[in-house]
Design an enzyme around this catalytic site. Structure first.
Site, PDB file in Angstrom:
ATOM      1  CE  LYS A  50      -2.860  -2.503  -0.460  1.00  0.00           C
ATOM      2  NZ  LYS A  50      -3.785  -2.321  -1.552  1.00  0.00           N
TER       3      LYS A  50
ATOM      4  CB  SER B 209      -0.925   0.035   1.218  1.00  0.00           C
ATOM      5  OG  SER B 209      -1.698   1.224   1.202  1.00  0.00           O
TER       6      SER B 209
ATOM      7  CD  GLU C 216      -7.341   3.304  -0.130  1.00  0.00           C
ATOM      8  OE1 GLU C 216      -7.545   3.515  -1.339  1.00  0.00           O
ATOM      9  OE2 GLU C 216      -6.404   2.592   0.285  1.00  0.00           O
TER      10      GLU C 216
ATOM     11  CG  HIS D  63      -4.966  -0.831   3.776  1.00  0.00           C
ATOM     12  ND1 HIS D  63      -5.149  -0.333   2.498  1.00  0.00           N
ATOM     13  CD2 HIS D  63      -4.127   0.032   4.384  1.00  0.00           C
ATOM     14  CE1 HIS D  63      -4.459   0.776   2.350  1.00  0.00           C
ATOM     15  NE2 HIS D  63      -3.819   1.023   3.472  1.00  0.00           N
ATOM     16  CG  ASN D  64      -7.172  -1.674  -0.655  1.00  0.00           C
ATOM     17  OD1 ASN D  64      -6.206  -1.350   0.031  1.00  0.00           O
ATOM     18  ND2 ASN D  64      -7.048  -2.005  -1.925  1.00  0.00           N
TER      19      ASN D  64
END
Length: 494
Positions: free
Chosen positions: A188, A134, A195, A191-192
């Protein structure tokens, strides 16, 4: 080849992220071989390595030459489009690899594909890592957040490289071994998803300040710059301030006002919401942000609906709501609402990670995940350090909402939060992320919900049974029969 001329590591796939990560590795002093099916990309990367400081980066033009130019045990990073291109790249490279070599997929891959590839690679004696990366192209070049999961042996072989290449914060490099299987890709993905929520909440703060507060882009740039010096300090707040200041080179005014209001996406947000549903984890803020991206794509429908509803008598309420508004108070209220909503969004993401960790036996360290997100990545923010400390205080924390420090902050900000959401509703401005966060908070904090009625309905039409609050066991009631008996006059002869 002589060992002295062999590269320490290889990277295949030289689009923007691949080029920048390869140059980052070379910049840290690790000799690296690079390969791309389109040879011009190899030449381009070699040129950049020369221009950026005679970096120890070596181009190879065939899978065989590429693999054989790397010292054993070989570590090969691949950065190609997720899905079948990954399988094709693995097939081309693994023909020349040996047992003990390792493939590291650095793309945004579905974790299930990574788990399949781990098994397929193991059948050939090859190690495999799925590594979330990232930070975008700038992060890849100067220091990303790295989330490697899979073979611990494969991770150990390149741990020194990853720790030098990753973003650096006061408590260490932004990389850690995540866990087994597809854990790195899953982390990940979440995480996105977080986001997505962050970006949606920021856009809602902008919408309220612009249309209710009547603030100009210049004022918004100043406000976000000020916010970035306080509790909201983060990469996304910082770049938002910058965006408001960019003038349009083609016409008058700021560029942000000329951008079509349709948001793109690549799939990780959808995967996050799907996984939350699969694991029965409530993630309404992240789901609302995904829904908004879907709705933003219906530009023509929205324009048509706007006209139809106006003709039907719908009046814009923004003007009447914004009259006499105390701008200073509104700005501070929106800041508090944004912060409280963000806590809920991160809480949802962390709860999803914990649920998957339990299901898969990954033993994820949530505090350590918050730590490696403090630098390099898109959601990097000052308050991640406080999330890290919350999980250090209590590794079994049920939710960030009930951490004593965050709980106190939520309570202090809830009045402002409710004012902003109420104001937006009155003005006809949609704030689905803030509304979802507030509803999540209000639902989670209530000791008793109206779910008793829903369960009674389920028992009536489907005999699903129910539990009681005053005694153990499962119960079923003939609701319709009893209701008829209790109705006045029913069953009584005239």
């Amino acid at each position: 080849m002589e060992a002295s001329v062999l590269s320490r590591i290889g990277l295949a796939g030289l689009a923007v992220m691949g080029q920048n990560l390869a140059l980052n590795i070379a910049d840290k002093g690790f000799p690296i071989s690079v390969y791309n099916r389109t040879t011009s990309k190899v030449d381009e990367t070699l040129h950049r390595a020369h221009e950026e400081g005679q970096l120890p980066l070596f181009g190879r033009y065939s899978p065989r030459d590429f693999v054989l130019s790397i010292q054993r045990p070989r570590s090969v990073v691949i950065l190609v489009k997720a899905g079948s291109p990954v399988d094709q790249t693995i097939a081309a490279l693994s023909d020349h690899m040996e047992p003990g070599d390792c493939i590291i997929d650095g793309g945004n891959e579905w974790y299930g594909n990574t788990e399949r590839r781990i098994q397929e690679a193991a059948n050939k004696g090859i190690l495999y890592l799925g590594m979330g990366v990232s930070g975008g192209e700038e992060g890849a070049r100067n220091g990303p957040s790295l989330m490697p999961g899979g073979s611990y042996e494969g991770y150990s072989n390149i741990k020194d490289i990853l720790e030098k290449v990753a973003a650096q914060v006061e408590d260490g490099p932004c990389v850690t071994y995540i866990g087994e299987g597809g854990s790195g890709n899953f982390v990940k993905m979440v995480h996105n998803g977080i986001e997505y929520g962050d970006m949606q909440l920021i856009s809602e703060a902008y919408d309220v300040l612009k249309h209710v507060g009547g603030l100009s882009n210049e004022e918004l740039g100043d406000i976000f710059e000020e916010w970035n010096r306080g509790e909201l300090e983060s990469f996304l707040i910082e770049i938002t301030s910058d965006i408001f200041r960019v003038r349009d080179e083609l016409t008058e005014g700021e560029l942000v006002d000329k951008i079509l209001d349709k948001t793109g996406m690549k799939g990780t947000g959808k995967w996050t919401v799907q996984q939350a549903a699969e694991l029965s984890v409530a993630a309404p803020t992240i789901a609302a942000s995904l829904d908004c991206r879907y709705l933003s794509g219906l530009k023509e429908e929205r324009e048509s609906a706007s006209l139809v509803l106006k003709e039907a008598g719908l009046k814009e309420e923004v003007g009447s709501v914004s009259q006499g508004i105390d701008k200073k108070r509104l700005i501070d209220d929106v800041r508090q609402a944004l912060y409280a909503s963000k806590i809920c969004s991160y809480a949802q993401g962390m709860n999803l990670l914990r649920a998957k960790s339990v299901e898969k036996g990954w033993n994820l360290n949530l505090g350590e995940l918050a730590r490696i997100w403090k630098g390099g990545c898109i959601i990097r923010a000052v308050f991640l350090d406080r999330i890290k400390k919350a999980y250090q205080r209590n590794p079994n924390l049920a939710s960030l909402v009930v951490d004593p420090e965050f709980a106190r902050e939520m309570v202090q900000r809830q009045a402002a939060w409710r004012r902003v959401v109420g104001l937006a509703i009155s003005a006809g401005i949609s704030t689905p992320g803030m509304c979802a966060s507030l509803a999540y908070f209000d639902t989670y904090r209530r000791a008793r919900l109206p779910a008793n009625l829903v369960q009674a309905q389920r028992d009536l039409f489907g005999a699903h049974t129910y539990e009681r609050v005053d005694r153990p066991g499962s119960f079923h009631t003939e609701w319709t029969k009893l209701a008829r008996k209790s109705k006045p006059g029913v069953g009584v002869l005239n």
